[in-house]
Design a protein around this motif. Structure first.
Motif, PDB file in Angstrom:
ATOM      1  N   MET A  20       0.872  -1.176   0.000  1.00 17.20           N
ATOM      2  CA  MET A  20       0.000   0.000   0.000  1.00 17.20           C
ATOM      3  C   MET A  20       0.906   1.222   0.000  1.00 17.20           C
ATOM      4  SD  MET A  20      -3.094  -1.113  -0.112  1.00 17.20           S
ATOM      5  CE  MET A  20      -4.164   0.217   0.410  1.00 17.20           C
ATOM      6  N   LEU A  21       0.720   2.096  -0.981  1.00 18.64           N
ATOM      7  CA  LEU A  21       1.476   3.335  -1.074  1.00 18.64           C
ATOM      8  C   LEU A  21       0.580   4.453  -0.547  1.00 18.64           C
ATOM      9  CD1 LEU A  21       3.646   4.527  -4.032  1.00 18.64           C
ATOM     10  CD2 LEU A  21       2.205   6.107  -2.776  1.00 18.64           C
ATOM     11  N   THR A  22       1.040   5.145   0.494  1.00 17.94           N
ATOM     12  CA  THR A  22       0.245   6.193   1.141  1.00 17.94           C
ATOM     13  C   THR A  22       0.857   7.553   0.867  1.00 17.94           C
ATOM     14  OG1 THR A  22      -0.396   4.649   2.886  1.00 17.94           O
ATOM     15  CG2 THR A  22      -0.682   6.997   3.354  1.00 17.94           C
ATOM     16  N   THR A  23       0.008   8.477   0.442  1.00 12.97           N
ATOM     17  CA  THR A  23       0.403   9.867   0.190  1.00 12.97           C
ATOM     18  C   THR A  23      -0.463  10.789   1.036  1.00 12.97           C
ATOM     19  OG1 THR A  23      -1.177  10.067  -1.643  1.00 12.97           O
ATOM     20  CG2 THR A  23       1.073   9.379  -2.212  1.00 12.97           C
ATOM     21  N   THR A  24      -0.064  12.048   1.086  1.00 18.53           N
ATOM     22  CA  THR A  24      -0.880  13.085   1.716  1.00 18.53           C
ATOM     23  C   THR A  24      -1.586  13.856   0.611  1.00 18.53           C
ATOM     24  OG1 THR A  24       0.705  13.276   3.521  1.00 18.53           O
ATOM     25  CG2 THR A  24      -0.854  15.095   3.253  1.00 18.53           C
ATOM     26  N   THR A  25      -2.906  14.004   0.729  1.00 16.44           N
ATOM     27  CA  THR A  25      -3.701  14.673  -0.297  1.00 16.44           C
ATOM     28  C   THR A  25      -3.677  16.186  -0.116  1.00 16.44           C
ATOM     29  OG1 THR A  25      -5.756  14.610   0.957  1.00 16.44           O
ATOM     30  CG2 THR A  25      -5.239  12.668  -0.379  1.00 16.44           C
ATOM     31  N   SER A  26      -4.248  16.884  -1.073  1.00 12.37           N
ATOM     32  CA  SER A  26      -4.269  18.349  -1.036  1.00 12.37           C
ATOM     33  C   SER A  26      -5.057  18.895   0.148  1.00 12.37           C
ATOM     34  CB  SER A  26      -4.845  18.906  -2.339  1.00 12.37           C
ATOM     35  OG  SER A  26      -6.156  18.420  -2.542  1.00 12.37           O
ATOM     36  N   ASN A  27      -5.980  18.107   0.720  1.00 15.55           N
ATOM     37  CA  ASN A  27      -6.721  18.573   1.894  1.00 15.55           C
ATOM     38  C   ASN A  27      -6.142  18.029   3.202  1.00 15.55           C
ATOM     39  OD1 ASN A  27      -7.598  15.942   1.798  1.00 15.55           O
ATOM     40  ND2 ASN A  27      -9.757  16.429   1.466  1.00 15.55           N
ATOM     41  N   GLY A  66       6.563  13.173   0.758  1.00 13.99           N
ATOM     42  CA  GLY A  66       6.686  12.220   1.854  1.00 13.99           C
ATOM     43  C   GLY A  66       5.649  11.123   1.689  1.00 13.99           C
ATOM     44  N   VAL A  67       6.090   9.861   1.630  1.00 12.19           N
ATOM     45  CA  VAL A  67       5.182   8.735   1.423  1.00 12.19           C
ATOM     46  C   VAL A  67       5.515   7.595   2.378  1.00 12.19           C
ATOM     47  CG1 VAL A  67       4.829   9.291  -1.019  1.00 12.19           C
ATOM     48  CG2 VAL A  67       6.592   7.637  -0.373  1.00 12.19           C
ATOM     49  N   ASN A  68       4.611   6.612   2.421  1.00 11.99           N
ATOM     50  CA  ASN A  68       4.844   5.398   3.183  1.00 11.99           C
ATOM     51  C   ASN A  68       4.440   4.216   2.318  1.00 11.99           C
ATOM     52  OD1 ASN A  68       3.621   3.136   5.169  1.00 11.99           O
ATOM     53  ND2 ASN A  68       5.339   4.189   6.108  1.00 11.99           N
ATOM     54  N   LEU A  69       5.233   3.155   2.399  1.00 16.82           N
ATOM     55  CA  LEU A  69       4.907   1.880   1.764  1.00 16.82           C
ATOM     56  C   LEU A  69       4.698   0.870   2.872  1.00 16.82           C
ATOM     57  CD1 LEU A  69       7.748   1.750  -0.927  1.00 16.82           C
ATOM     58  CD2 LEU A  69       5.430   2.671  -1.188  1.00 16.82           C
ATOM     59  N   SER A  70       3.611   0.119   2.821  1.00 15.81           N
ATOM     60  CA  SER A  70       3.395  -0.915   3.827  1.00 15.81           C
ATOM     61  C   SER A  70       3.173  -2.249   3.136  1.00 15.81           C
ATOM     62  CB  SER A  70       2.232  -0.562   4.754  1.00 15.81           C
ATOM     63  OG  SER A  70       1.059  -0.334   4.016  1.00 15.81           O
ATOM     64  N   PHE A  71       3.927  -3.238   3.590  1.00 17.24           N
ATOM     65  CA  PHE A  71       3.885  -4.592   3.049  1.00 17.24           C
ATOM     66  C   PHE A  71       3.441  -5.548   4.148  1.00 17.24           C
ATOM     67  CE2 PHE A  71       7.082  -2.425   0.558  1.00 17.24           C
ATOM     68  CZ  PHE A  71       6.966  -2.943  -0.724  1.00 17.24           C
ATOM     69  N   GLY A  83       9.564   7.173   3.163  1.00 21.77           N
ATOM     70  CA  GLY A  83      10.544   7.694   2.223  1.00 21.77           C
ATOM     71  C   GLY A  83      10.080   8.928   1.497  1.00 21.77           C
ATOM     72  N   LYS A  84      10.904   9.313   0.545  1.00 18.65           N
ATOM     73  CA  LYS A  84      10.632  10.461  -0.322  1.00 18.65           C
ATOM     74  C   LYS A  84      10.404   9.932  -1.730  1.00 18.65           C
ATOM     75  CE  LYS A  84      11.171  13.687   2.737  1.00 18.65           C
ATOM     76  NZ  LYS A  84      10.078  14.568   3.119  1.00 18.65           N
ATOM     77  N   THR A 119       9.461   6.726  -7.977  1.00 22.56           N
ATOM     78  CA  THR A 119      10.561   6.094  -7.259  1.00 22.56           C
ATOM     79  C   THR A 119      10.484   6.552  -5.815  1.00 22.56           C
ATOM     80  OG1 THR A 119      11.962   6.022  -9.213  1.00 22.56           O
ATOM     81  CG2 THR A 119      13.075   5.861  -7.073  1.00 22.56           C
ATOM     82  N   VAL A 120      10.469   5.607  -4.900  1.00 25.37           N
ATOM     83  CA  VAL A 120      10.443   5.921  -3.478  1.00 25.37           C
ATOM     84  C   VAL A 120      11.805   5.566  -2.897  1.00 25.37           C
ATOM     85  CG1 VAL A 120       9.390   5.451  -1.233  1.00 25.37           C
ATOM     86  CG2 VAL A 120       7.961   5.514  -3.307  1.00 25.37           C
ATOM     87  N   GLU A 121      12.505   6.571  -2.404  1.00 27.62           N
ATOM     88  CA  GLU A 121      13.791   6.381  -1.740  1.00 27.62           C
ATOM     89  C   GLU A 121      13.536   6.230  -0.247  1.00 27.62           C
ATOM     90  OE1 GLU A 121      18.018   8.687  -0.910  1.00 27.62           O
ATOM     91  OE2 GLU A 121      16.521   9.626  -2.196  1.00 27.62           O
ATOM     92  N   ALA A 122      13.866   5.069   0.281  1.00 26.80           N
ATOM     93  CA  ALA A 122      13.622   4.791   1.698  1.00 26.80           C
ATOM     94  C   ALA A 122      14.474   5.690   2.578  1.00 26.80           C
ATOM     95  CB  ALA A 122      13.919   3.333   2.008  1.00 26.80           C
TER      96      ALA A 122
END
Length: 138
Positions: A20-27, A66-71, A83-84, A119-122
């Motif tokens: 799951m790739l998590t981002t922060t939305t505009s709100n 700024g993102v998060n990957l969860s496995f 990561g970024k 590309t997500v750099e940890a």
């Protein structure tokens, strides 16, 4: 907390395809979506995902990278990668990570109009399995 190396995490991740790739939305809310890790066995701290350049995920990343990957895997394995993210539309960079299985989503392969690669750099990797937990220090 046990110390894990990047090699340890790469060994665990070789069998974990979907995250799951998590981002922060505009709100300011968090949004997660499933992404294929393409079974990249040689994990080096960078994850690569193909998507559409006009997707909400791309606009989220371009606003706040700024993102998060969860496995999650067999035997209660959980990995969280903070990561970024960077979005590229460079065919040359995308060619390095293209696998034939992606043709299922991108009919014309790398010639598909509107394709982009994230590309997500940890920056931090955490790992849990049962009572054990670990962290990769960067």
């Amino acid at each position: 907390m046990a110390e894990k190396t990047l090699k340890d995490v790469a060994e665990i991740m070789k069998d974990l395809d979907i995250c799951m790739l998590t981002t922060t939305t505009s709100n300011g809310m968090l949004a997660s979506r499933p992404m294929s890790n393409n079974g990249q066995v040689e994990y080096d701290g960078n994850s690569h995902f193909f998507t559409w350049e006009n997707s909400r995920m791309v606009s989220d990343i371009e606003m706040d990278n700024g993102v998060n990957l969860s496995f999650q895997g067999k035997k209660d394995i959980y990995i969280s990668i903070t990561g970024k993210a960077e979005v590229t539309r460079s065919r040359e960079k995308m060619e390095e990570h293209w696998v034939e299985e992606l043709n299922a989503w991108f009919e014309d392969g790398l010639d598909t109009q509107g394709i982009a690669m994230i590309t997500v750099e940890a920056k931090q990797i955490k790992y849990w399995q049962g009572e054990e937990e670990g962290e990769v220090k960067f």
